[in-house]
Design a protein around this motif. Structure first.
Motif, PDB file in Angstrom:
ATOM      1  N   ARG A  47       0.819  -1.222   0.000  1.00 34.32           N
ATOM      2  CA  ARG A  47       0.000   0.000   0.000  1.00 34.32           C
ATOM      3  C   ARG A  47       0.850   1.269   0.000  1.00 34.32           C
ATOM      4  O   ARG A  47       0.356   2.345  -0.355  1.00 34.32           O
ATOM      5  N   PRO A  49       3.257   2.620  -1.946  1.00 32.47           N
ATOM      6  CA  PRO A  49       3.337   3.459  -3.149  1.00 32.47           C
ATOM      7  C   PRO A  49       2.063   4.266  -3.400  1.00 32.47           C
ATOM      8  O   PRO A  49       2.130   5.442  -3.779  1.00 32.47           O
ATOM      9  N   TRP A  50       0.919   3.611  -3.192  1.00 36.65           N
ATOM     10  CA  TRP A  50      -0.349   4.326  -3.405  1.00 36.65           C
ATOM     11  C   TRP A  50      -0.525   5.441  -2.387  1.00 36.65           C
ATOM     12  O   TRP A  50      -0.945   6.551  -2.732  1.00 36.65           O
ATOM     13  N   GLN A  51      -0.189   5.153  -1.136  1.00 33.58           N
ATOM     14  CA  GLN A  51      -0.311   6.184  -0.103  1.00 33.58           C
ATOM     15  C   GLN A  51       0.611   7.359  -0.399  1.00 33.58           C
ATOM     16  O   GLN A  51       0.238   8.522  -0.199  1.00 33.58           O
ATOM     17  N   ALA A  52       1.797   7.076  -0.900  1.00 29.96           N
ATOM     18  CA  ALA A  52       2.731   8.144  -1.256  1.00 29.96           C
ATOM     19  C   ALA A  52       2.184   8.979  -2.408  1.00 29.96           C
ATOM     20  O   ALA A  52       2.257  10.218  -2.396  1.00 29.96           O
ATOM     21  N   PHE A  53       1.602   8.319  -3.395  1.00 32.91           N
ATOM     22  CA  PHE A  53       1.018   9.029  -4.533  1.00 32.91           C
ATOM     23  C   PHE A  53      -0.125   9.934  -4.085  1.00 32.91           C
ATOM     24  O   PHE A  53      -0.238  11.082  -4.535  1.00 32.91           O
ATOM     25  N   VAL A  54      -0.984   9.402  -3.201  1.00 36.62           N
ATOM     26  CA  VAL A  54      -2.116  10.180  -2.685  1.00 36.62           C
ATOM     27  C   VAL A  54      -1.622  11.406  -1.919  1.00 36.62           C
ATOM     28  O   VAL A  54      -2.143  12.516  -2.078  1.00 36.62           O
ATOM     29  N   ILE A  56       1.374  12.946  -2.123  1.00 36.24           N
ATOM     30  CA  ILE A  56       2.088  13.884  -2.990  1.00 36.24           C
ATOM     31  C   ILE A  56       1.123  14.727  -3.817  1.00 36.24           C
ATOM     32  O   ILE A  56       1.328  15.932  -4.017  1.00 36.24           O
ATOM     33  N   ASN A  57       0.047  14.103  -4.268  1.00 35.24           N
ATOM     34  CA  ASN A  57      -0.901  14.799  -5.146  1.00 35.24           C
ATOM     35  C   ASN A  57      -2.140  15.310  -4.406  1.00 35.24           C
ATOM     36  O   ASN A  57      -3.079  15.773  -5.045  1.00 35.24           O
ATOM     37  N   ASP A  58      -2.112  15.220  -3.077  1.00 37.64           N
ATOM     38  CA  ASP A  58      -3.212  15.731  -2.262  1.00 37.64           C
ATOM     39  C   ASP A  58      -4.560  15.188  -2.742  1.00 37.64           C
ATOM     40  O   ASP A  58      -5.499  15.931  -3.042  1.00 37.64           O
ATOM     41  N   LEU A  59      -4.642  13.848  -2.804  1.00 42.46           N
ATOM     42  CA  LEU A  59      -5.853  13.183  -3.297  1.00 42.46           C
ATOM     43  C   LEU A  59      -6.621  12.484  -2.182  1.00 42.46           C
ATOM     44  O   LEU A  59      -7.288  11.483  -2.414  1.00 42.46           O
TER      45      LEU A  59
END
Length: 198
Positions: A47, A49-54, A56-59
Motif C-alpha cells: 500500500r 506506493p499508493w499512499q505516497a502518490f495520494v 504527494i498529489n493531495d488526493l
C-alpha cells in the motif's frame, strides 16, 4: 487482503479486521502469529506506493474524516448515526444479502459443532470488527448520513456477507471429515445385514 486494501475506501478496514481476527484465532489455537504478522507487513508494503502518490498529489478522500472519531463531542453529537448505520447495515444483510448471511450463520454453527474454535473466533472476530468499522465510517462521513446510507450501505455490506459465504466450504469440509467415518461405519453395517439376509 492486499488487493482489497487497495481497491476500495473500506477495503483497508476489512483487511485490518481480518488481521486482528487472525491474531486472535492464533492465540486461541496456540499457533505462532508470525504468518499473520508477515501478511500484515506485506499489505503495508504493497500500500505504501499508493499512499505516497495520494499524499504527494493531495488526493485524500472527500467522503470521510476519521479524525472526527477522536473527538468525544463530535461522537456524542452524532450518536444517532450509530443507530441509523447499524440498522441500515443489518437490514441490508438480512433482506438484500439473505442467502450469504444465512450461510454465514450456518458456517458459525458448523465451526462450533466441529469444535474448531479458532476458526469460529476468526469468523466472528472479522464480522464484528468489520461491521463496527462500517458503522464508524458512516459516523465519520462528511455527507448527510441518510443519503450516504441510501446510496452505499447495500454495497459495502456485501463484502461482509460474501466473506462469510466464501469461508463456508472450509467449515463444510471439516464437518464432512467428522461425519465420514460414521457414514462409513453405517454403510458397512448395512452391507453386513444384506449379506446375512441373502
Amino acid at each position: 487482503l492486499t488487493s482489497s486494501a487497495l481497491l476500495k475506501n473500506e477495503g483497508l478496514m476489512f483487511a485490518l479486521a481480518a488481521l486482528v481476527a487472525a491474531l486472535a484465532a492464533s492465540l486461541v489455537s496456540g499457533r505462532r502469529m508470525r504468518a499473520v504478522v508477515f501478511v500484515g507487513v506485506a499489505i503495508g508494503v504493497a500500500r505504501l506506493p499508493w499512499q505516497a502518490f495520494v499524499a504527494i498529489n493531495d488526493l485524500g478522500t472527500a467522503d470521510y474524516d476519521f479524525a472526527l472519531l477522536a473527538s468525544p463531542t463530535y461522537v456524542v453529537d452524532n450518536a444517532n448515526r450509530v443507530e441509523l448505520a447499524s440498522r441500515a447495515l443489518a437490514s441490508d444483510l438480512v433482506h438484500t444479502w439473505t442467502l450469504p448471511t444465512a450461510v454465514g450463520a450456518l458456517t458459525l454453527l458448523g465451526a462450533l459443532l466441529t469444535r474448531h474454535y479458532a476458526l469460529f473466533v476468526l469468523i466472528v472476530g472479522w464480522a464484528i470488527i468489520s461491521f463496527a468499522g462500517l458503522v464508524a465510517s458512516y459516523v465519520a462521513s462528511k455527507h448527510d448520513v441518510t443519503w450516504h446510507l441510501d446510496t452505499s450501505s447495500d454495497r459495502v455490506v456485501a463484502t461482509l456477507a460474501t466473506g462469510m459465504l466464501m469461508i463456508s466450504p472450509l467449515v463444510g469440509w471439516k464437518l464432512w471429515s467428522l461425519t465420514r467415518p460414521e457414514l462409513e461405519r453405517m454403510r458397512r453395517i448395512r452391507f453386513v445385514h444384506r449379506k446375512q439376509s441373502a
